[in-house]
Design a protein around this motif. Structure first.
Motif, mmCIF file in Angstrom:
data_model
loop_
_atom_site.group_PDB
_atom_site.id
_atom_site.type_symbol
_atom_site.label_atom_id
_atom_site.label_comp_id
_atom_site.label_asym_id
_atom_site.label_seq_id
_atom_site.Cartn_x
_atom_site.Cartn_y
_atom_site.Cartn_z
ATOM 1 N N LEU B 119 0.822 -1.195 0.000
ATOM 2 C CA LEU B 119 0.000 0.000 0.000
ATOM 3 C C LEU B 119 0.863 1.255 0.000
ATOM 4 C CD1 LEU B 119 -3.087 -0.424 0.229
ATOM 5 C CD2 LEU B 119 -2.937 0.561 2.517
ATOM 6 N N PHE B 120 1.836 1.266 0.889
ATOM 7 C CA PHE B 120 2.716 2.421 1.015
ATOM 8 C C PHE B 120 3.466 2.663 -0.276
ATOM 9 C CE2 PHE B 120 3.246 2.510 5.862
ATOM 10 C CZ PHE B 120 2.460 3.634 5.944
ATOM 11 N N LEU B 121 4.087 1.619 -0.750
ATOM 12 C CA LEU B 121 4.953 1.740 -1.912
ATOM 13 C C LEU B 121 4.187 2.249 -3.120
ATOM 14 C CD1 LEU B 121 7.655 1.251 -1.007
ATOM 15 C CD2 LEU B 121 7.313 -1.196 -1.273
ATOM 16 N N ALA B 122 2.923 1.879 -3.199
ATOM 17 C CA ALA B 122 2.105 2.331 -4.326
ATOM 18 C C ALA B 122 1.982 3.851 -4.340
ATOM 19 C CB ALA B 122 0.732 1.681 -4.255
ATOM 20 N N GLN B 123 2.112 4.462 -3.176
ATOM 21 C CA GLN B 123 1.994 5.922 -3.112
ATOM 22 C C GLN B 123 3.343 6.612 -3.251
ATOM 23 O OE1 GLN B 123 -0.926 6.991 -3.480
ATOM 24 N NE2 GLN B 123 -1.800 4.964 -3.112
ATOM 25 N N LYS B 124 4.344 5.847 -3.606
ATOM 26 C CA LYS B 124 5.685 6.412 -3.790
ATOM 27 C C LYS B 124 6.110 7.311 -2.641
ATOM 28 C CE LYS B 124 5.479 6.349 -8.798
ATOM 29 N NZ LYS B 124 4.007 6.413 -8.977
ATOM 30 N N PRO B 125 6.319 6.730 -1.479
ATOM 31 C CA PRO B 125 6.732 7.545 -0.340
ATOM 32 C C PRO B 125 8.131 8.090 -0.556
ATOM 33 C CG PRO B 125 6.980 5.212 0.191
ATOM 34 C CD PRO B 125 6.340 5.289 -1.178
ATOM 35 N N ALA B 126 8.430 9.150 0.163
ATOM 36 C CA ALA B 126 9.772 9.718 0.071
ATOM 37 C C ALA B 126 10.776 8.836 0.786
ATOM 38 C CB ALA B 126 9.765 11.114 0.679
ATOM 39 N N GLY B 127 10.304 8.123 1.783
ATOM 40 C CA GLY B 127 11.168 7.230 2.538
ATOM 41 C C GLY B 127 10.335 6.294 3.387
ATOM 42 N N LEU B 128 11.005 5.304 3.940
ATOM 43 C CA LEU B 128 10.275 4.279 4.677
ATOM 44 C C LEU B 128 11.065 3.888 5.920
ATOM 45 C CD1 LEU B 128 7.624 3.348 3.506
ATOM 46 C CD2 LEU B 128 8.832 1.510 2.340
ATOM 47 N N ILE B 129 10.355 3.752 7.022
ATOM 48 C CA ILE B 129 10.964 3.202 8.224
ATOM 49 C C ILE B 129 10.224 1.924 8.553
ATOM 50 C CG2 ILE B 129 11.333 3.540 10.700
ATOM 51 C CD1 ILE B 129 11.612 6.526 10.203
ATOM 52 N N VAL B 130 10.931 0.840 8.600
ATOM 53 C CA VAL B 130 10.282 -0.429 8.937
ATOM 54 C C VAL B 130 10.946 -1.031 10.175
ATOM 55 C CG1 VAL B 130 9.638 -0.914 6.546
ATOM 56 C CG2 VAL B 130 11.784 -1.796 7.438
ATOM 57 N N THR B 131 10.157 -1.791 10.892
ATOM 58 C CA THR B 131 10.636 -2.359 12.143
ATOM 59 C C THR B 131 11.249 -3.735 11.908
ATOM 60 O OG1 THR B 131 8.921 -1.206 13.355
ATOM 61 C CG2 THR B 131 9.965 -3.067 14.455
ATOM 62 N N GLY B 132 12.476 -3.880 12.330
ATOM 63 C CA GLY B 132 13.079 -5.191 12.358
ATOM 64 C C GLY B 132 13.609 -5.669 11.018
ATOM 65 N N ILE B 133 14.063 -6.898 11.046
ATOM 66 C CA ILE B 133 14.749 -7.449 9.890
ATOM 67 C C ILE B 133 14.092 -8.734 9.412
ATOM 68 C CG2 ILE B 133 16.943 -6.432 10.570
ATOM 69 C CD1 ILE B 133 17.734 -8.997 11.860
ATOM 70 N N ASP B 134 12.904 -9.004 9.945
ATOM 71 C CA ASP B 134 12.243 -10.263 9.607
ATOM 72 C C ASP B 134 11.041 -10.030 8.710
ATOM 73 O OD1 ASP B 134 13.584 -12.294 11.692
ATOM 74 O OD2 ASP B 134 13.272 -10.345 12.645
ATOM 75 N N GLN B 135 11.330 -9.644 7.478
ATOM 76 C CA GLN B 135 10.225 -9.450 6.552
ATOM 77 C C GLN B 135 9.974 -10.737 5.762
ATOM 78 O OE1 GLN B 135 12.699 -6.927 6.808
ATOM 79 N NE2 GLN B 135 11.347 -5.677 8.063
ATOM 80 N N THR B 136 8.808 -10.813 5.150
ATOM 81 C CA THR B 136 8.586 -11.924 4.227
ATOM 82 C C THR B 136 9.490 -11.726 3.014
ATOM 83 O OG1 THR B 136 6.879 -10.760 2.991
ATOM 84 C CG2 THR B 136 6.146 -12.021 4.894
ATOM 85 N N ALA B 137 9.692 -12.804 2.269
ATOM 86 C CA ALA B 137 10.539 -12.716 1.075
ATOM 87 C C ALA B 137 9.960 -11.687 0.113
ATOM 88 C CB ALA B 137 10.636 -14.075 0.398
#
Lengths: 367, 367
Positions: B119-137
């Motif tokens: 959802l976020f990426l579709a709106q072309k954010p200027a930047g992203l902060i995500v929590t942790g290092i355990d994302q899905t592939a």
DNA sequence: GTCGGTGCTGGTAGCGCTGTCAACGTTCCT
DNA sequence: AGGAACGTTGACAGCGCTACCAGCACCGAC
């Protein structure tokens, strides 16, 4: 920037429309008001959108439609547990529908609030949630003139801008003091920090209840503008005790302070509730688990946030609530810390964990 | 809606330009890159904008420039105190510049995270902060492909998507256990709740430290997937004690649990630290104020949020940090709850509030 | 059989701003 | 003195979507 540059995976509405064999406008309608389409086109557009992985461009939508789907939320603190519960309610309610939350922190400054309000309003939000009823005249005027539904949260007052949801901090404080009276307490101190408008109204409620019983004395009140903390609760209580050694109860403006008071009592080996009763405010989770368990005024914070956002969204969608002002009430959760003096103040050594759990499972505060 | 309908007080850039006697483009540049204008035009546009009260239309800007000035933040919880501190840092850092924060709650679900990311990426954010290092592939792939700077927060790992700021939960847990060893403790239990990846790594650190000392036993570990709470801390500790009556210390995966353990000890009249030592994690404010004061692992949450947002914004503006991975470290704050057995466990009756305050003022955890 | 109503669909015309590129005037170099 | 280089400015053409209104087919009513 070291990051790959995608060609901006743009699938436009027009492409969806083309694949579905309809005009862009029809496709547009599908996303805004699917009922207006014939079933055949609806399914065609739906599958085309899914096939292409279409995601609408919100900026274009906002520009064309002259309105955003953003709900602005102004709260005074991000640290305070109280607001994190409210926020969680707001975010939960906004999930699944098309509105997104834009949060700003006023830091308990009504000037900052005014500034943020101006900023928000300039972007034509779909709705606004603001904390409390103490805005500047300028803010008030902007809110009155705003072209969107507005919910004031945290407390209720006589003159809502639009909608309002909360409870009376004044009444809640009076009820807390009344409870202490019921338990036979007379020299009841007040401990308050930050002294934002809601804490001030709790103080007012305390003062009025004490005056009604002809028990009020100024030296029973210890407050500070400093932000609240557990440690501060202990320090303020120490002050209070120095001023009034005959104290038999403390009403704390929030639970952190109450916990601080409890620790300070333990440090000084003052029995709770045998010597001093403690009542907090908000009924945070730990209150049921402390030793002794701590009496508090339960407030429905999560529900407040959730209902506020729900009401707001309904109003945005044109379904205004029949009742624009909602009093969520409060509930005195009586626990060991305010039991009468002669009762045993400490539970049996083992199995007390179960006791604490039982307290948590008490009838919920939805009065 | 019962609200007044303003004519939408639209002051467009073109009007500002006209008043200033320049072309709209020049006026536009004034807001994006004032240095590119001659001083004369700059002041003309500036005063024109102020006179008209011009506020740029963000939607139009986003549409025309193909990018937003939104920083997306994905965190797993709004309730957890830890994240409220991080958030506060993020919001503080984003203040005063043109970026706005868009927050979403993954509720500890990596599937939900993936959905929100899309959802976020579709709106072309200027930047992203995500929590942790355990994302899905899938999430990982999206992040890799994203056309914006990204900061992973809360922990550090070997393979950053872009930037990273945090500390090693594994090392922190090992240090906490080492501290307990130093204090002469051997039968050290672990209490953990929620068991998200970071808590899991704390457990891993605990296990490895215990194994290194040949002291590990499975029954010393009590965990649950239930969200954490003070009450839960007491209940888990009760379980642990039932399994291992010879326990002499508990390492709690967070401070709420530690407080629950403390209360449970009090309920059972178990001396802390005489019989059992307690160590928490995060060093929330109340740890310094409890009786006895509670040892904890201080983590720099506010700083983490603030630095993450600052780094991100710098990177967005084209100034990437020299060091993309930042280890903020941690610090064991030694307090009464983990003192050696034979030391006096309770402070002098009065003045202890001051003691607690002194603990708060200890050298800060910037390792 | 004509009329107005209803339901659905499409065309046109922007929303307010910025990217691109060209053009201008000025300065500096040779 | 001529030209290149630079700094500054402006014209044009959309970004992707939706408001507005018109048009079409179909319906029942007179």
């Amino acid at each position: 920037m070291g990051r790959k540059r995608t060609k901006s995976g743009k699938i436009r509405l027009a492409e969806v429309a083309e694949l579905a064999g309809v005009s862009p406008i029809t496709a547009s309608r599908f996303f805004r008001n699917p009922e207006a389409l014939s079933l055949a086109k609806r399914t065609r557009v739906e599958s085309a959108a899914k096939e292409l992985g279409y995601v609408p461009n919100l900026a274009a939508r906002a520009l064309a439609s002259q309105r955003t789907e953003v709900i602005g939320v102004l709260i005074p603190s991000l640290t305070n547990n109280v607001f994190s519960d409210v926020l969680r309610g707001i975010y939960d309610a906004s999930e699944g529908n098309r509105y997104s939350i834009q949060l700003s922190n006023t830091r308990y400054s009504i000037l900052q609030e005014e500034k943020l309000l101006r900023l928000f309003l300039a972007q034509k939000p779909a709705g606004l949630i603001v904390t409390g009823i103490d805005q500047t005249a300028e803010s008030r005027a902007m809110l009155e003139a705003a072209d969107c539904p507005i919910v004031q949260i945290m407390e209720i007052g006589p003159d809502p801008v639009d909608m309002m949801i909360g409870f009376s901090h004044y009444d809640a404080a009076r009820a807390a003091v009344a409870h202490l009276f019921d338990q036979g307490r007379r020299r009841i101190g007040f401990v308050g920090a930050r002294m934002d408008p809601r804490v001030q109204r709790r103080l007012d409620g305390y003062v009025s209840a004490m005056k009604d019983a002809a028990l009020f004395e100024q030296r029973l009140v210890v407050t500070t503008a400093t932000p609240t903390s557990v440690t501060l609760g202990g320090a303020l209580f120490a002050d209070l005790l120095a001023r009034e050694p005959g104290l038999d109860a403390v009403f704390c403006a929030n639970d952190d302070l109450a916990l601080g008071v409890l620790f300070e009592c333990r440090r000084r080996e003052i029995g709770v509730p045998d010597q001093i009763a403690i009542v907090g405010f908000n009924d945070l989770e730990f209150m049921a688990s402390a030793v002794p368990t701590l009496t508090s005024v339960r407030t429905n914070r999560y529900e407040m946030g959730k209902t506020a956002a729900t009401m707001l969204i309904e109003a945005i969608d044109g379904r205004r609530p029949e009742q624009p002002v909602l009093d969520l009430g409060f509930k005195i959760i009586e626990r060991q810390s305010s039991m009468p003096r002669h009762s045993e103040s400490r539970p049996a050594a083992s199995g007390a964990g179960a006791t604490a759990n039982k307290m948590v499972a008490l009838p919920s505060g939805h009065d």
